[in-house]
Every structure is written in C-alpha cells, then in structure tokens.
Write a protein that holds these residues in place. Structure first.
Motif, PDB file in Angstrom:
ATOM      1  N   MET A   1       0.815  -1.202   0.000  1.00  0.00           N
ATOM      2  CA  MET A   1       0.000   0.000   0.000  1.00  0.00           C
ATOM      3  C   MET A   1       0.854   1.259   0.000  1.00  0.00           C
ATOM      4  SD  MET A   1      -3.470  -0.499   2.209  1.00  0.00           S
ATOM      5  CE  MET A   1      -2.991  -1.606   3.510  1.00  0.00           C
ATOM      6  N   ALA A   2       2.033   1.175   0.585  1.00  0.00           N
ATOM      7  CA  ALA A   2       2.872   2.365   0.721  1.00  0.00           C
ATOM      8  C   ALA A   2       3.287   2.936  -0.628  1.00  0.00           C
ATOM      9  CB  ALA A   2       4.108   2.044   1.548  1.00  0.00           C
ATOM     10  N   HIS A   3       3.356   2.103  -1.668  1.00  0.00           N
ATOM     11  CA  HIS A   3       3.762   2.641  -2.963  1.00  0.00           C
ATOM     12  C   HIS A   3       2.670   3.493  -3.618  1.00  0.00           C
ATOM     13  CE1 HIS A   3       2.119  -1.343  -3.903  1.00  0.00           C
ATOM     14  NE2 HIS A   3       1.800  -0.858  -5.081  1.00  0.00           N
ATOM     15  N   TYR A   4       1.485   3.554  -3.011  1.00  0.00           N
ATOM     16  CA  TYR A   4       0.423   4.438  -3.497  1.00  0.00           C
ATOM     17  C   TYR A   4       0.423   5.788  -2.765  1.00  0.00           C
ATOM     18  CZ  TYR A   4      -1.347   0.532  -6.143  1.00  0.00           C
ATOM     19  OH  TYR A   4      -1.459  -0.490  -7.039  1.00  0.00           O
ATOM     20  N   ILE A   5       1.355   5.981  -1.844  1.00  0.00           N
ATOM     21  CA  ILE A   5       1.411   7.249  -1.102  1.00  0.00           C
ATOM     22  C   ILE A   5       1.597   8.455  -2.034  1.00  0.00           C
ATOM     23  CG2 ILE A   5       2.778   8.584   0.550  1.00  0.00           C
ATOM     24  CD1 ILE A   5       2.805   6.144   2.345  1.00  0.00           C
ATOM     25  N   PRO A   6       2.415   8.388  -3.097  1.00  0.00           N
ATOM     26  CA  PRO A   6       2.483   9.553  -3.993  1.00  0.00           C
ATOM     27  C   PRO A   6       1.122   9.923  -4.598  1.00  0.00           C
ATOM     28  CG  PRO A   6       4.379   8.158  -4.368  1.00  0.00           C
ATOM     29  CD  PRO A   6       3.446   7.396  -3.448  1.00  0.00           C
ATOM     30  N   ALA A   7       0.340   8.936  -4.992  1.00  0.00           N
ATOM     31  CA  ALA A   7      -0.999   9.210  -5.539  1.00  0.00           C
ATOM     32  C   ALA A   7      -1.907   9.785  -4.458  1.00  0.00           C
ATOM     33  CB  ALA A   7      -1.604   7.938  -6.127  1.00  0.00           C
ATOM     34  N   ILE A   8      -1.779   9.266  -3.250  1.00  0.00           N
ATOM     35  CA  ILE A   8      -2.578   9.780  -2.132  1.00  0.00           C
ATOM     36  C   ILE A   8      -2.196  11.229  -1.847  1.00  0.00           C
ATOM     37  CG2 ILE A   8      -3.030   9.560   0.342  1.00  0.00           C
ATOM     38  CD1 ILE A   8      -2.676   6.480  -0.052  1.00  0.00           C
ATOM     39  N   LEU A   9      -0.891  11.514  -1.829  1.00  0.00           N
ATOM     40  CA  LEU A   9      -0.437  12.883  -1.562  1.00  0.00           C
ATOM     41  C   LEU A   9      -0.823  13.835  -2.691  1.00  0.00           C
ATOM     42  CD1 LEU A   9       3.008  12.231   0.143  1.00  0.00           C
ATOM     43  CD2 LEU A   9       0.798  12.784   1.207  1.00  0.00           C
ATOM     44  N   PHE A  10      -0.877  13.334  -3.922  1.00  0.00           N
ATOM     45  CA  PHE A  10      -1.371  14.156  -5.030  1.00  0.00           C
ATOM     46  C   PHE A  10      -2.829  14.529  -4.778  1.00  0.00           C
ATOM     47  CE2 PHE A  10      -3.596  14.563  -9.097  1.00  0.00           C
ATOM     48  CZ  PHE A  10      -2.870  15.588  -9.685  1.00  0.00           C
ATOM     49  N   THR A  11      -3.610  13.585  -4.313  1.00  0.00           N
ATOM     50  CA  THR A  11      -5.009  13.851  -3.977  1.00  0.00           C
ATOM     51  C   THR A  11      -5.097  14.899  -2.879  1.00  0.00           C
ATOM     52  OG1 THR A  11      -5.611  11.577  -4.575  1.00  0.00           O
ATOM     53  CG2 THR A  11      -7.173  12.795  -3.205  1.00  0.00           C
ATOM     54  N   VAL A  12      -4.272  14.756  -1.861  1.00  0.00           N
ATOM     55  CA  VAL A  12      -4.261  15.725  -0.753  1.00  0.00           C
ATOM     56  C   VAL A  12      -3.898  17.114  -1.278  1.00  0.00           C
ATOM     57  CG1 VAL A  12      -3.029  16.405   1.355  1.00  0.00           C
ATOM     58  CG2 VAL A  12      -3.744  14.035   1.045  1.00  0.00           C
ATOM     59  N   PHE A  13      -2.854  17.206  -2.098  1.00  0.00           N
ATOM     60  CA  PHE A  13      -2.412  18.509  -2.590  1.00  0.00           C
ATOM     61  C   PHE A  13      -3.462  19.153  -3.492  1.00  0.00           C
ATOM     62  CE2 PHE A  13      -0.367  21.249  -5.717  1.00  0.00           C
ATOM     63  CZ  PHE A  13       0.154  22.209  -4.857  1.00  0.00           C
ATOM     64  N   THR A  14      -4.076  18.370  -4.376  1.00  0.00           N
ATOM     65  CA  THR A  14      -5.084  18.959  -5.260  1.00  0.00           C
ATOM     66  C   THR A  14      -6.329  19.359  -4.472  1.00  0.00           C
ATOM     67  OG1 THR A  14      -5.799  16.733  -5.922  1.00  0.00           O
ATOM     68  CG2 THR A  14      -4.299  17.907  -7.421  1.00  0.00           C
ATOM     69  N   ASN A  15      -6.647  18.619  -3.404  1.00  0.00           N
ATOM     70  CA  ASN A  15      -7.754  19.015  -2.539  1.00  0.00           C
ATOM     71  C   ASN A  15      -7.447  20.360  -1.889  1.00  0.00           C
ATOM     72  OD1 ASN A  15      -9.017  19.031   0.361  1.00  0.00           O
ATOM     73  ND2 ASN A  15     -10.299  17.675  -0.867  1.00  0.00           N
ATOM     74  N   PHE A  16      -6.249  20.498  -1.359  1.00  0.00           N
ATOM     75  CA  PHE A  16      -5.799  21.748  -0.753  1.00  0.00           C
ATOM     76  C   PHE A  16      -5.833  22.887  -1.772  1.00  0.00           C
ATOM     77  CE2 PHE A  16      -1.785  24.248  -0.744  1.00  0.00           C
ATOM     78  CZ  PHE A  16      -2.093  25.161   0.265  1.00  0.00           C
ATOM     79  N   LEU A  17      -5.260  22.656  -2.944  1.00  0.00           N
ATOM     80  CA  LEU A  17      -5.193  23.693  -3.973  1.00  0.00           C
ATOM     81  C   LEU A  17      -6.591  24.146  -4.396  1.00  0.00           C
ATOM     82  CD1 LEU A  17      -3.440  25.417  -5.831  1.00  0.00           C
ATOM     83  CD2 LEU A  17      -3.446  23.496  -7.455  1.00  0.00           C
ATOM     84  N   SER A  18      -7.514  23.208  -4.518  1.00  0.00           N
ATOM     85  CA  SER A  18      -8.878  23.590  -4.905  1.00  0.00           C
ATOM     86  C   SER A  18      -9.503  24.501  -3.855  1.00  0.00           C
ATOM     87  CB  SER A  18      -9.752  22.354  -5.146  1.00  0.00           C
ATOM     88  OG  SER A  18     -10.091  21.694  -3.936  1.00  0.00           O
TER      89      SER A  18
END
Length: 122
Positions: A1-18
């Motif tokens: 699961m840890a190798h999906y952390i970049p995708a998860i963090l992308f989701t977090v960043f785009t949520n923040f940016l929106s």
C-alpha cells in the motif's frame, strides 16, 4: 500500500489547492446573500470568476485521483491522509492570509498529523 502514497499525496495537494482557489475566488466575489437575487448574482459571478472555476476543475481532478486511490487501497488507509489538507489549509490561512490560529486549532492539527502518521506506519 505504501507505494500508493504519492498518488494519495497528489489527492491531498489537489484538494488543498482547490480550496485555496475557491477561497481566493469567493474573496473577490464577496459575501453571498442566500435569497433568490443573491443566489442569481452569485451564480453569474462564479461562472465569470477564474479562481472559482479553476478551483472547481482542480476539485474534479482531486476526486478523480481519489477514486483511483480507492480502487487500489483500503479506504481506512487512504481516507485519513485527506486530513493533511486541513494541515495545509490551516498553515496557508495563517502564513498567507493572516488568519488567526489559536491553541485549539494547533492542537487539532497536531492530532491530525499524529493520526496520519499512525495510519501510514500501519
């Protein structure tokens, strides 16, 4: 699961940016009155505001990313990471928008960070 952390963090960043883009747009538009006239004016203002429209587009990208993540990992692993967007927006609000942040808000952000760290380790 840890190798999906970049995708998860992308989701977090785009949520923040929106959220940041939506806030900027609504600051330009100003307060909204919840009556038929106010809602009609807001609708027109929103459609003509690049920050709001951009924020909505980034939110769609964030949701698409989140759907991708949910197709790959357990929700109990992925969803707590979204709490990091609270951390980012609180920091942005404090340092960029000069919003007040009291001890309770800081404590809440620390709890969020602790929870995300525990989930990430698991």
């Amino acid at each position: 699961m840890a190798h999906y952390i970049p995708a998860i963090l992308f989701t977090v960043f785009t949520n923040f940016l929106s959220q940041i883009m939506l806030k900027k747009g609504m600051t330009v538009i100003g307060p909204v009155d919840l009556n038929p006239t106010g809602l009609k004016q807001m609708g027109a203002s929103v459609l003509l505001n690049g920050y709001v429209m951009g924020g909505l587009l980034v939110m769609v990208i964030s949701m698409a990313s989140h759907l991708y993540v949910l197709s790959k990992v357990e929700i109990s692993y992925a969803y707590p990471f979204l709490g990091l967007s609270f951390v980012l927006t609180t920091a942005y609000g404090y340092w960029v928008l000069s919003e007040g942040v009291n001890a309770w808000r800081v404590l809440g952000v620390l709890f969020i960070c602790t929870g995300v760290a525990i989930v990430a380790k698991n």
